[in-house]
Scaffold this motif. Structure first.
Motif, mmCIF file in Angstrom:
data_model
loop_
_atom_site.group_PDB
_atom_site.id
_atom_site.type_symbol
_atom_site.label_atom_id
_atom_site.label_comp_id
_atom_site.label_asym_id
_atom_site.label_seq_id
_atom_site.Cartn_x
_atom_site.Cartn_y
_atom_site.Cartn_z
ATOM 1 N N LEU A 244 -51.128 -35.849 -5.473
ATOM 2 C CA LEU A 244 -52.445 -36.446 -5.699
ATOM 3 C C LEU A 244 -52.934 -36.249 -7.132
ATOM 4 C CD1 LEU A 244 -54.111 -35.366 -2.333
ATOM 5 C CD2 LEU A 244 -53.147 -37.602 -2.913
ATOM 6 N N ASN A 245 -52.420 -35.245 -7.822
ATOM 7 C CA ASN A 245 -52.864 -34.964 -9.191
ATOM 8 C C ASN A 245 -51.925 -35.509 -10.255
ATOM 9 O OD1 ASN A 245 -55.096 -33.547 -8.215
ATOM 10 N ND2 ASN A 245 -54.013 -31.578 -8.223
ATOM 11 N N ALA A 246 -50.830 -36.116 -9.869
ATOM 12 C CA ALA A 246 -49.877 -36.649 -10.842
ATOM 13 C C ALA A 246 -50.536 -37.744 -11.682
ATOM 14 C CB ALA A 246 -48.654 -37.209 -10.121
ATOM 15 N N ASP A 247 -50.093 -37.871 -12.928
ATOM 16 C CA ASP A 247 -50.610 -38.945 -13.783
ATOM 17 C C ASP A 247 -50.137 -40.309 -13.303
ATOM 18 O OD1 ASP A 247 -52.059 -37.422 -15.861
ATOM 19 O OD2 ASP A 247 -50.081 -36.593 -16.286
ATOM 20 N N LYS A 248 -48.898 -40.367 -12.845
ATOM 21 C CA LYS A 248 -48.356 -41.630 -12.339
ATOM 22 C C LYS A 248 -47.421 -41.347 -11.169
ATOM 23 C CE LYS A 248 -48.477 -44.573 -16.501
ATOM 24 N NZ LYS A 248 -49.191 -43.693 -17.424
ATOM 25 N N ILE A 249 -47.446 -42.234 -10.174
ATOM 26 C CA ILE A 249 -46.455 -42.230 -9.101
ATOM 27 C C ILE A 249 -45.656 -43.516 -9.222
ATOM 28 C CG2 ILE A 249 -46.058 -42.270 -6.615
ATOM 29 C CD1 ILE A 249 -48.601 -40.647 -6.253
ATOM 30 N N ILE A 250 -44.352 -43.369 -9.304
ATOM 31 C CA ILE A 250 -43.436 -44.500 -9.445
ATOM 32 C C ILE A 250 -42.440 -44.433 -8.298
ATOM 33 C CG2 ILE A 250 -41.666 -45.550 -10.923
ATOM 34 C CD1 ILE A 250 -43.204 -44.321 -13.322
ATOM 35 N N VAL A 251 -42.145 -45.565 -7.686
ATOM 36 C CA VAL A 251 -41.264 -45.599 -6.518
ATOM 37 C C VAL A 251 -40.207 -46.684 -6.702
ATOM 38 C CG1 VAL A 251 -43.135 -44.796 -5.006
ATOM 39 C CG2 VAL A 251 -42.703 -47.249 -5.236
ATOM 40 N N ASP A 252 -39.171 -46.637 -5.872
ATOM 41 C CA ASP A 252 -38.193 -47.730 -5.935
ATOM 42 C C ASP A 252 -38.623 -48.914 -5.071
ATOM 43 O OD1 ASP A 252 -37.709 -46.419 -3.518
ATOM 44 O OD2 ASP A 252 -35.525 -46.386 -3.735
ATOM 45 N N HIS A 253 -39.311 -48.633 -3.951
ATOM 46 C CA HIS A 253 -39.699 -49.688 -3.007
ATOM 47 C C HIS A 253 -41.008 -49.266 -2.354
ATOM 48 C CE1 HIS A 253 -39.627 -52.311 0.514
ATOM 49 N NE2 HIS A 253 -38.624 -52.980 -0.032
ATOM 50 N N VAL A 254 -42.080 -49.976 -2.666
ATOM 51 C CA VAL A 254 -43.404 -49.549 -2.216
ATOM 52 C C VAL A 254 -43.480 -49.465 -0.697
ATOM 53 C CG1 VAL A 254 -45.862 -50.114 -2.189
ATOM 54 C CG2 VAL A 254 -44.527 -50.444 -4.280
ATOM 55 N N GLY A 255 -43.027 -50.493 0.000
ATOM 56 C CA GLY A 255 -43.148 -50.534 1.453
ATOM 57 C C GLY A 255 -42.481 -49.371 2.153
ATOM 58 N N GLN A 256 -41.313 -48.987 1.656
ATOM 59 C CA GLN A 256 -40.586 -47.886 2.281
ATOM 60 C C GLN A 256 -41.185 -46.533 1.923
ATOM 61 O OE1 GLN A 256 -36.228 -50.095 2.489
ATOM 62 N NE2 GLN A 256 -36.426 -48.261 1.298
ATOM 63 N N CYS A 257 -41.577 -46.376 0.680
ATOM 64 C CA CYS A 257 -42.045 -45.062 0.232
ATOM 65 C C CYS A 257 -43.399 -44.688 0.807
ATOM 66 C CB CYS A 257 -42.097 -45.024 -1.288
ATOM 67 S SG CYS A 257 -40.469 -44.986 -2.061
ATOM 68 N N MET A 258 -44.144 -45.640 1.303
ATOM 69 C CA MET A 258 -45.443 -45.328 1.898
ATOM 70 C C MET A 258 -45.303 -44.701 3.277
ATOM 71 S SD MET A 258 -47.660 -46.213 -0.391
ATOM 72 C CE MET A 258 -49.261 -46.402 0.404
ATOM 73 N N HIS A 259 -44.126 -44.786 3.861
ATOM 74 C CA HIS A 259 -43.991 -44.382 5.258
ATOM 75 C C HIS A 259 -42.906 -43.344 5.511
ATOM 76 C CE1 HIS A 259 -46.761 -47.591 6.143
ATOM 77 N NE2 HIS A 259 -45.991 -48.434 5.495
ATOM 78 N N ARG A 260 -42.192 -42.919 4.462
ATOM 79 C CA ARG A 260 -41.108 -41.978 4.666
ATOM 80 C C ARG A 260 -40.924 -41.140 3.409
ATOM 81 N NH1 ARG A 260 -37.022 -41.458 8.321
ATOM 82 N NH2 ARG A 260 -35.086 -40.493 7.614
ATOM 83 N N GLY A 261 -40.495 -39.924 3.575
ATOM 84 C CA GLY A 261 -40.198 -39.103 2.423
ATOM 85 C C GLY A 261 -41.433 -38.472 1.811
ATOM 86 N N ALA A 262 -41.413 -38.312 0.483
ATOM 87 C CA ALA A 262 -42.390 -37.492 -0.233
ATOM 88 C C ALA A 262 -43.835 -37.891 0.014
ATOM 89 C CB ALA A 262 -42.087 -37.545 -1.729
ATOM 90 N N LEU A 263 -44.100 -39.183 0.135
ATOM 91 C CA LEU A 263 -45.482 -39.652 0.219
ATOM 92 C C LEU A 263 -45.996 -39.767 1.653
ATOM 93 C CD1 LEU A 263 -45.424 -42.472 -2.499
ATOM 94 C CD2 LEU A 263 -45.842 -40.019 -2.786
#
Length: 332
Positions: A244-263
């Motif tokens: 939540l405090n990171a300056d930027k969050i960058i992902v490979d695939h928005v749809g997937q990263c919202m529901h699995r893994g780090a986020l």
């Protein structure tokens, strides 16, 4: 017209591809994401007890289709990981198969093992992303959590693109970290330091976590401006404050990263929304979204896409045809 499908096993694939090849293929495919010529629907997950209570098989499978414009190939990977009976039998965690089609007519061109390709392309993704965020760096320092298969693959991939001046590694099992040090001594030009305290491994231009931990062990207070954190595991390796405090969050695939893994947890709790994602790696690769990685704290989540597998498999298939490798089967 022949309707024969080529069949390739892991040994065939291993003889046809190198990590250098993988890095180049992953790079081109990220650029394809940015240009819109890599088509990658969100993966479909079948929970076989990884987190679900039923069925209790301690595993999962993902269906991951994609089309790769720069190769004009399409396919799907059916892949997963199992920790229950499969582990008891001494089988590798990852199980996978890739099917390729001619996208113009839908003919199945090839069926091949997907486990080796999964391990190789997963290793390459963070390194390629770091290349675009640190475009002027020739040397890099790495903090690595997890000395297993992916710890090795990540290191080999970074070594293709950077001179590794120092690598700090932490693993719950010190013997694994010591073995990693011995295995990777030729790939790492600088020192490999085995850390007994997890905090000591958080020092580096890039910090890579590839574990099965659910403990959110990478702490917000450890990470300074100028560091990129790659939480690559299936669970949430970073504490919520860091995300939540990171300056930027960058992902490979928005749809997937919202529901699995780090986020997953911060999204599920309503603390992070899609508009909080700064960019995809493809956006950065084509110059659409600039970064200032030397002065920012960046979280980059390459959770893994079928596109990378299909792109690698397409090159493997082409080379197998050229060298006459593999068997064939006539499904029609």
């Amino acid at each position: 017209m022949e309707h024969k499908t080529l069949l390739l096993n892991q040994s065939d694939i291993n003889s046809l591809i190198t990590m250098k090849d993988i890095v180049e293929i992953v790079d081109k495919t990220f650029v394809g994401f940015g240009e819109g010529t890599t088509i990658n629907p969100t993966k479909v997950n079948l929970d076989l007890g990884e987190t679900a209570s039923y069925p209790d098989y301690h595993g999962f499978m993902n269906a991951m289709p994609a089309y790769i414009g720069w190769e004009d190939i399409a396919g799907i990977k059916w892949a997963g990981g199992f920790l229950g009976k499969r582990r008891e039998m001494g089988l590798p965690y990852v199980t996978a198969m890739i099917l390729l089609i001619d996208p113009t007519i839908g003919e199945f061109k090839c069926v091949m093992d997907g486990a080796l390709i999964t391990n190789l392309r997963t290793g390459a993704q963070a390194a390629v992303a770091a290349k675009y965020m640190f475009p002027n760096k020739k040397e890099i320092s790495i903090g690595l959590y997890g000395a297993g298969m992916q710890g090795h693959m990540q290191t080999l991939a970074f070594a293709e693109l950077f001179d590794i001046k120092e690598l700090r590694v932490y693993d719950l099992y010190p013997a694994a970290a010591e073995k990693f040090k011995e295995d990777m001594k030729d790939a790492v030009k600088g020192d490999i330091i085995v850390c007994s305290d997890p905090k000591d491994a958080s020092i580096g231009d890039v910090v890579v976590g590839f574990t099965q931990s659910k403990d959110k062990y990478i702490k917000d207070e450890w990470i300074k401006p100028g560091q990129i954190v790659f939480p690559m595991g299936s669970y949430t390796e970073c504490e919520d404050a860091l995300l939540l405090n990171a300056d930027k969050i960058i992902v490979d695939h928005v749809g997937q990263c919202m529901h699995r893994g780090a986020l997953h947890d911060v999204v599920a709790d309503g603390k992070l929304k899609e508009e909080d994602i700064y960019a995809t790696i493809g956006d950065v690769a084509v110059g659409r979204k600039p970064t200032d990685a030397a002065n920012e704290r960046i979280i980059c989540v390459p959770i893994g896409t079928g596109a990378m597998d299909i792109a690698v498999a397409g090159i493997v298939y082409k080379r197998a045809l050229e060298k006459g490798l593999g068997g064939t089967f006539e499904f029609l």
